[in-house]
Design a protein around this motif. Structure first.
Motif, PDB file in Angstrom:
ATOM      1  N   ARG A  36       0.841  -1.204   0.000  1.00 36.34           N
ATOM      2  CA  ARG A  36       0.000   0.000   0.000  1.00 36.34           C
ATOM      3  C   ARG A  36       0.871   1.246   0.000  1.00 36.34           C
ATOM      4  O   ARG A  36       1.859   1.331   0.740  1.00 36.34           O
ATOM      5  CB  ARG A  36      -0.889   0.006   1.239  1.00 36.34           C
ATOM      6  CG  ARG A  36      -2.145   0.835   1.106  1.00 36.34           C
ATOM      7  CD  ARG A  36      -3.121   0.197   0.174  1.00 36.34           C
ATOM      8  NE  ARG A  36      -4.487   0.675   0.385  1.00 36.34           N
ATOM      9  CZ  ARG A  36      -5.508   0.307  -0.363  1.00 36.34           C
ATOM     10  NH1 ARG A  36      -5.318  -0.549  -1.351  1.00 36.34           N
ATOM     11  NH2 ARG A  36      -6.716   0.754  -0.136  1.00 36.34           N
ATOM     12  N   THR A  37       0.522   2.222  -0.836  1.00 37.60           N
ATOM     13  CA  THR A  37       1.305   3.449  -0.925  1.00 37.60           C
ATOM     14  C   THR A  37       0.574   4.599  -0.221  1.00 37.60           C
ATOM     15  O   THR A  37      -0.515   4.424   0.329  1.00 37.60           O
ATOM     16  CB  THR A  37       1.574   3.819  -2.388  1.00 37.60           C
ATOM     17  OG1 THR A  37       0.330   3.951  -3.081  1.00 37.60           O
ATOM     18  CG2 THR A  37       2.418   2.763  -3.073  1.00 37.60           C
ATOM     19  N   THR A  38       1.165   5.773  -0.275  1.00 34.83           N
ATOM     20  CA  THR A  38       0.653   6.914   0.483  1.00 34.83           C
ATOM     21  C   THR A  38      -0.722   7.409   0.019  1.00 34.83           C
ATOM     22  O   THR A  38      -1.577   7.692   0.866  1.00 34.83           O
ATOM     23  CB  THR A  38       1.667   8.069   0.447  1.00 34.83           C
ATOM     24  OG1 THR A  38       2.921   7.594   0.942  1.00 34.83           O
ATOM     25  CG2 THR A  38       1.211   9.228   1.298  1.00 34.83           C
ATOM     26  N   PRO A  39      -0.997   7.588  -1.298  1.00 30.07           N
ATOM     27  CA  PRO A  39      -2.308   8.118  -1.704  1.00 30.07           C
ATOM     28  C   PRO A  39      -3.503   7.314  -1.188  1.00 30.07           C
ATOM     29  O   PRO A  39      -4.450   7.908  -0.654  1.00 30.07           O
ATOM     30  CB  PRO A  39      -2.220   8.124  -3.232  1.00 30.07           C
ATOM     31  CG  PRO A  39      -0.766   8.318  -3.509  1.00 30.07           C
ATOM     32  CD  PRO A  39      -0.068   7.530  -2.448  1.00 30.07           C
ATOM     33  N   PRO A  40      -3.522   5.970  -1.326  1.00 32.31           N
ATOM     34  CA  PRO A  40      -4.650   5.232  -0.724  1.00 32.31           C
ATOM     35  C   PRO A  40      -4.707   5.367   0.794  1.00 32.31           C
ATOM     36  O   PRO A  40      -5.798   5.364   1.377  1.00 32.31           O
ATOM     37  CB  PRO A  40      -4.386   3.778  -1.138  1.00 32.31           C
ATOM     38  CG  PRO A  40      -3.516   3.872  -2.324  1.00 32.31           C
ATOM     39  CD  PRO A  40      -2.655   5.068  -2.099  1.00 32.31           C
ATOM     40  N   ALA A  68      -1.214  14.511   4.842  1.00 29.86           N
ATOM     41  CA  ALA A  68      -0.971  15.118   3.532  1.00 29.86           C
ATOM     42  C   ALA A  68       0.254  16.025   3.555  1.00 29.86           C
ATOM     43  O   ALA A  68       1.026  16.074   2.596  1.00 29.86           O
ATOM     44  CB  ALA A  68      -2.200  15.904   3.090  1.00 29.86           C
ATOM     45  N   THR A  69       0.454  16.729   4.666  1.00 30.71           N
ATOM     46  CA  THR A  69       1.638  17.587   4.796  1.00 30.71           C
ATOM     47  C   THR A  69       2.911  16.764   4.750  1.00 30.71           C
ATOM     48  O   THR A  69       3.890  17.123   4.080  1.00 30.71           O
ATOM     49  CB  THR A  69       1.571  18.384   6.112  1.00 30.71           C
ATOM     50  OG1 THR A  69       0.388  19.204   6.108  1.00 30.71           O
ATOM     51  CG2 THR A  69       2.796  19.264   6.274  1.00 30.71           C
ATOM     52  N   LEU A  70       2.913  15.636   5.465  1.00 31.85           N
ATOM     53  CA  LEU A  70       4.084  14.759   5.435  1.00 31.85           C
ATOM     54  C   LEU A  70       4.258  14.123   4.055  1.00 31.85           C
ATOM     55  O   LEU A  70       5.396  13.889   3.613  1.00 31.85           O
ATOM     56  CB  LEU A  70       3.944  13.671   6.494  1.00 31.85           C
ATOM     57  CG  LEU A  70       3.960  14.138   7.955  1.00 31.85           C
ATOM     58  CD1 LEU A  70       3.619  12.977   8.888  1.00 31.85           C
ATOM     59  CD2 LEU A  70       5.325  14.729   8.318  1.00 31.85           C
ATOM     60  N   ALA A  71       3.151  13.848   3.352  1.00 29.18           N
ATOM     61  CA  ALA A  71       3.225  13.179   2.057  1.00 29.18           C
ATOM     62  C   ALA A  71       3.809  14.071   0.974  1.00 29.18           C
ATOM     63  O   ALA A  71       4.466  13.577   0.043  1.00 29.18           O
ATOM     64  CB  ALA A  71       1.839  12.694   1.638  1.00 29.18           C
ATOM     65  N   VAL A  72       3.583  15.372   1.068  1.00 29.11           N
ATOM     66  CA  VAL A  72       4.086  16.270   0.016  1.00 29.11           C
ATOM     67  C   VAL A  72       5.530  16.691   0.264  1.00 29.11           C
ATOM     68  O   VAL A  72       6.174  17.230  -0.647  1.00 29.11           O
ATOM     69  CB  VAL A  72       3.203  17.530  -0.109  1.00 29.11           C
ATOM     70  CG1 VAL A  72       1.777  17.156  -0.430  1.00 29.11           C
ATOM     71  CG2 VAL A  72       3.267  18.387   1.142  1.00 29.11           C
ATOM     72  N   LEU A  73       6.038  16.458   1.466  1.00 28.30           N
ATOM     73  CA  LEU A  73       7.398  16.902   1.785  1.00 28.30           C
ATOM     74  C   LEU A  73       8.463  16.299   0.859  1.00 28.30           C
ATOM     75  O   LEU A  73       9.346  17.031   0.380  1.00 28.30           O
ATOM     76  CB  LEU A  73       7.729  16.580   3.240  1.00 28.30           C
ATOM     77  CG  LEU A  73       7.208  17.580   4.281  1.00 28.30           C
ATOM     78  CD1 LEU A  73       7.588  17.120   5.681  1.00 28.30           C
ATOM     79  CD2 LEU A  73       7.762  18.978   4.018  1.00 28.30           C
ATOM     80  N   PRO A  74       8.447  14.978   0.574  1.00 32.53           N
ATOM     81  CA  PRO A  74       9.495  14.445  -0.323  1.00 32.53           C
ATOM     82  C   PRO A  74       9.482  15.087  -1.702  1.00 32.53           C
ATOM     83  O   PRO A  74      10.543  15.353  -2.271  1.00 32.53           O
ATOM     84  CB  PRO A  74       9.143  12.941  -0.397  1.00 32.53           C
ATOM     85  CG  PRO A  74       8.409  12.663   0.873  1.00 32.53           C
ATOM     86  CD  PRO A  74       7.619  13.899   1.137  1.00 32.53           C
ATOM     87  N   VAL A  75       8.295  15.334  -2.247  1.00 33.38           N
ATOM     88  CA  VAL A  75       8.209  15.958  -3.567  1.00 33.38           C
ATOM     89  C   VAL A  75       8.714  17.398  -3.520  1.00 33.38           C
ATOM     90  O   VAL A  75       9.425  17.862  -4.416  1.00 33.38           O
ATOM     91  CB  VAL A  75       6.764  15.903  -4.093  1.00 33.38           C
ATOM     92  CG1 VAL A  75       6.657  16.603  -5.438  1.00 33.38           C
ATOM     93  CG2 VAL A  75       6.300  14.456  -4.212  1.00 33.38           C
ATOM     94  N   VAL A  76       8.342  18.113  -2.456  1.00 35.78           N
ATOM     95  CA  VAL A  76       8.807  19.500  -2.308  1.00 35.78           C
ATOM     96  C   VAL A  76      10.320  19.541  -2.172  1.00 35.78           C
ATOM     97  O   VAL A  76      10.999  20.390  -2.791  1.00 35.78           O
ATOM     98  CB  VAL A  76       8.127  20.156  -1.092  1.00 35.78           C
ATOM     99  CG1 VAL A  76       8.742  21.521  -0.806  1.00 35.78           C
ATOM    100  CG2 VAL A  76       6.627  20.299  -1.338  1.00 35.78           C
ATOM    101  N   ILE A  77      10.877  18.642  -1.378  1.00 35.16           N
ATOM    102  CA  ILE A  77      12.330  18.608  -1.196  1.00 35.16           C
ATOM    103  C   ILE A  77      13.037  18.270  -2.509  1.00 35.16           C
ATOM    104  O   ILE A  77      14.042  18.898  -2.885  1.00 35.16           O
ATOM    105  CB  ILE A  77      12.702  17.594  -0.098  1.00 35.16           C
ATOM    106  CG1 ILE A  77      12.172  18.072   1.264  1.00 35.16           C
ATOM    107  CG2 ILE A  77      14.213  17.389  -0.036  1.00 35.16           C
ATOM    108  CD1 ILE A  77      12.334  17.064   2.381  1.00 35.16           C
ATOM    109  N   ALA A  78      12.506  17.272  -3.250  1.00 34.31           N
ATOM    110  CA  ALA A  78      13.109  16.900  -4.533  1.00 34.31           C
ATOM    111  C   ALA A  78      13.034  18.059  -5.524  1.00 34.31           C
ATOM    112  O   ALA A  78      13.995  18.336  -6.248  1.00 34.31           O
ATOM    113  CB  ALA A  78      12.405  15.670  -5.102  1.00 34.31           C
ATOM    114  N   GLY A  79      11.898  18.753  -5.556  1.00 32.72           N
ATOM    115  CA  GLY A  79      11.769  19.902  -6.445  1.00 32.72           C
ATOM    116  C   GLY A  79      12.680  21.040  -6.061  1.00 32.72           C
ATOM    117  O   GLY A  79      13.240  21.730  -6.925  1.00 32.72           O
TER     118      GLY A  79
END
Length: 290
Positions: free
Chosen positions: A238-242, A262-273
């Motif tokens: 199971r991944t984060t979105p479900p 949701a805040t924790l879930a977007v952190l990796p994408v924000v950091i990568a960007g």
């Protein structure tokens, strides 16, 4: 004489008016840009703010701006096994992105720098795989994985993400590779460079910003994918979105805990960007030249 003075005064007035109009137009454009930026950023800022509220404060209507802040929501998220879902998302996204880039760069190179026969047909085939919605093919995929014993398997999910993102990566990389000066490649060939030397040591450093842009977009698409992850996984993969969707149930909407997750879930994408922002902007600009 009087008419000459009036004409000169009119010209000077017109010259003053043009810079004023230009400054007014620039100020108006700046104001509109800031309004749009704040409007787009406000839902994200509100989500982060809600993550620190209590459930009672998050459910008030009208919403409260001054309230007690707490970290209990983040503790509740990790108590529900959030780290496992985050690891699954990270594994599927990184593995699929790496495989996509390994396959997309040689394919795009063959379609741009060294064009194949009927390359246009090949490009149309790649993009045509995106025409059919996932809902139309999910049942055959489900039955195939069920017969192979690969349901709820992170490796199978990663392979599906490769098929989902590969056509997009090929199109993007072809656009970037088409801008490599032909003289550089011809010089490398004259010096006796092999195909892989030409690709790895000559071409790839030139299109590194484009590679970063394509990789980041594929990573984001895999990270945010919900449909396949929800239908083809249950517990192990199971991944984060479900997982985020599980906070809205028949018992109600747990807005504060959902906002924390949701805040924790977007952190990796924000950091990568944030890490790749310079290469990302340059890479997207490369693809927009032609």
């Amino acid at each position: 004489m009087a008419s000459t003075m009036l004409l000169t005064t009119g010209r000077s007035t017109t010259r003053r008016t043009k810079p004023m109009r230009k400054r007014a137009g620039s100020a108006a454009l700046t104001f509109i840009t800031w309004v749009l930026t704040v409007g787009m950023f406000f839902p994200i800022a509100w989500m982060v703010f809600t993550a620190f509220k209590t459930e009672k404060a998050a459910a008030t209507n009208p919403p409260t701006f001054i309230t007690q802040l707490t970290l209990e929501n983040f503790e509740a998220v990790f108590d529900r096994g959030f780290l496992v879902y985050l690891t699954n998302s990270f594994t599927a996204s990184v593995v699929s992105t790496l495989i996509v880039m390994v396959l997309a760069i040689p394919a795009a190179y063959g379609l741009s720098v060294r064009p194949l026969i009927r390359s246009t047909d090949a490009l149309f085939f790649f993009i045509s795989t995106k025409f059919m919605p996932l809902a139309a093919i999910v049942i055959p995929i489900y039955l195939l994985l069920q017969n192979m014993g690969l349901l709820d398997n992170i490796s199978a999910l990663s392979i599906l993400y490769v098929g989902m993102n590969l056509p997009l990566a090929i199109w993007m990389m072809r656009s970037f590779l088409s801008e490599v000066p032909g003289e550089i490649i011809e010089a490398a060939q004259v010096d006796g460079a092999s195909f892989w030397t030409e690709l790895v040591r000559i071409v790839m450093p030139i299109v590194a910003p484009g590679m970063a842009a394509a990789a980041l977009i594929c990573f984001i698409f895999a990270w945010n994918e919900y449909f396949l992850a929800n239908l083809l996984t249950s517990t192990v993969a199971r991944t984060t979105p479900p997982f985020l969707g599980s906070f809205v149930s028949g018992r109600g909407q747990f807005l504060a805990v959902l906002s924390a997750a949701a805040t924790l879930a977007v952190l990796p994408v924000v950091i990568a960007g944030w890490i790749a922002q310079k290469r990302l902007v340059r890479g997207l600009a490369m693809g927009a030249i032609k």
